[in-house]
Design an enzyme around this catalytic site. Structure first.
Site, PDB file in Angstrom:
ATOM      1  N   LYS A   1       3.624  -9.149  -7.240  1.00 28.17           N
ATOM      2  CA  LYS A   1       5.159  -8.914  -6.998  1.00 28.17           C
ATOM      3  C   LYS A   1       5.598  -9.984  -6.841  1.00 28.17           C
ATOM      4  O   LYS A   1       4.417 -10.822  -6.546  1.00 28.17           O
ATOM      5  CB  LYS A   1       4.937  -7.731  -6.217  1.00 28.17           C
ATOM      6  CG  LYS A   1       4.336  -5.945  -7.175  1.00 28.17           C
ATOM      7  CD  LYS A   1       5.320  -4.803  -6.694  1.00 28.17           C
ATOM      8  CE  LYS A   1       4.824  -3.620  -7.108  1.00 28.17           C
ATOM      9  NZ  LYS A   1       5.489  -2.700  -6.344  1.00 28.17           N
TER      10      LYS A   1
ATOM     11  N   ARG B   1      -2.921  -0.012  -6.707  1.00 30.54           N
ATOM     12  CA  ARG B   1      -2.257   0.092  -7.970  1.00 30.54           C
ATOM     13  C   ARG B   1      -2.670  -1.285  -8.106  1.00 30.54           C
ATOM     14  O   ARG B   1      -2.002  -2.327  -7.940  1.00 30.54           O
ATOM     15  CB  ARG B   1      -0.992   0.571  -8.358  1.00 30.54           C
ATOM     16  CG  ARG B   1      -0.600   0.615  -9.618  1.00 30.54           C
ATOM     17  CD  ARG B   1       0.795   1.193  -9.579  1.00 30.54           C
ATOM     18  NE  ARG B   1       0.823   1.413 -10.630  1.00 30.54           N
ATOM     19  CZ  ARG B   1       1.636   0.161 -11.490  1.00 30.54           C
ATOM     20  NH1 ARG B   1       1.940  -0.554 -10.465  1.00 30.54           N
ATOM     21  NH2 ARG B   1       2.725  -0.029 -12.709  1.00 30.54           N
TER      22      ARG B   1
END
Ligand code: HH2
Length: 291
Positions: free
Chosen positions: A227, A262
């Site tokens: 991210k 994840r």
């Protein structure tokens, strides 16, 4: 603060996954525009090959997505999402691990559950009309994720008075709406939604606040892989070059109570988690399984 006992296992469809060690959810993005691997697996054959590779590398769950939720992304029609997801799903369910579908659309949820998906991952925490009923009528697992706003605008001006309390309260309320409909605790995962309507500071507070979020009795899933905040911390512009950063973030999340991470890079995350557990014994907070 009451510390509820964390479930020993996550149940989804015909699968029961023990939670005595952190689990890895491997990401399969069947999209042209995902923030880190958009276009790589849009072709169904490539997506299935990628799914096979992730399972061979140690993924405990696969998460197939047909709609990018990166900041600024536009929604995809049901028809297009269906076209992307279903052919890949039909082959992925043969790989022996539970397959999750990352969608907010109740019609697609119903269809993928009929086609063998064991779990739904919904970044809107079942916010669409009828979505709660689809899950309640099934034996699927569900991940309820928190997002402020929608992907198109969520990063423009995220605002909270107390991000941990608000996210935690929202997730508990959504989880309770499922419990009220007869869905068992073991089928429910909660996820603070790192980067979904959050500043970097909000994300850090949520990471620090994971023990509180995990104290409500639902297993926690954390998605920090590749991210953009990791890029800002490390100065790495390209999402693909954030492997080391992603591993560090996964370890931090597990240390603070996440049961499932994840990730895009399964093999490396698996090795890091195994070494960390062998050398550090995990952490007492993650060992909260035994609390
Ligand atoms: N993050 C993304 C997508 N789905 N689901 C959950 N539960 N938690 C997350 O943190 C999460 C998620 C974004 O990552 P990715 O799927 O790789 O990107 P894109 O949305 O651009 O396809």
């Amino acid at each position: 603060m009451t510390v509820a006992v964390k479930p020993d296992a996550f149940r989804c469809g015909r699968f029961t996954l023990p939670l005595h060690r952190p689990l890895i959810m491997g990401v399969v993005n069947v999209t042209p525009d995902s923030f880190s691997d958009g276009g790589d697996f849009l072709d169904p054959g490539r997506a299935v090959a990628h799914a096979q590779r992730l399972v061979a590398e140690g993924a405990d769950i696969l998460d197939i997505g047909g709609e990018s939720s990166r900041p600024g992304s536009a929604p995809v029609s049901l028809r297009e999402e269906r076209r992307r997801v279903l052919p890949v799903l039909k082959q992925a369910v043969e790989l022996g691990v539970p397959v999750s579908v990352d969608t907010t659309k109740p019609e697609l949820m119903r269809e993928v559950l009929d086609s063998g998906a064991a779990m739904i991952n919904d970044i809107s925490a079942l916010g669409s009309a009828g979505a709660v009923d689809v899950i309640a009528a099934s034996d699927a697992g569900i991940c309820l994720m928190h997002m402020q706003g929608d992907p198109a605008k969520m990063q423009l001006a995220p605002t909270y008075e107390d991000v941990v309390a608000e996210v935690s309260g929202f997730l508990c309320e959504r989880a309770r709406s499922l419990l009220d409909k007869g869905v068992s605790t073991e089928r429910i995962l909660i996820d603070p939604g790192f980067g979904f309507g959050k500043t970097d500071q909000h994300n850090l507070e949520l990471l620090e606040g994971l023990p509180l979020i995990a104290s409500h009795g639902f297993a926690v899933l954390a998605g920090l892989s590749r991210k953009s905040q990791l890029g800002r911390i490390t100065g790495r512009e390209r999402a693909r070059s954030r492997l080391g950063a992603s591993i560090a973030a996964a370890l931090a999340a597990v240390r603070n109570g996440a049961s499932i991470v994840r990730v895009h890079d399964v093999a490396e995350t698996r090795d890091a988690l195994l070494v960390w557990q062998a050398m550090c014994g995990g952490d007492k907070r993650n060992g909260a399984n035994s609390n």
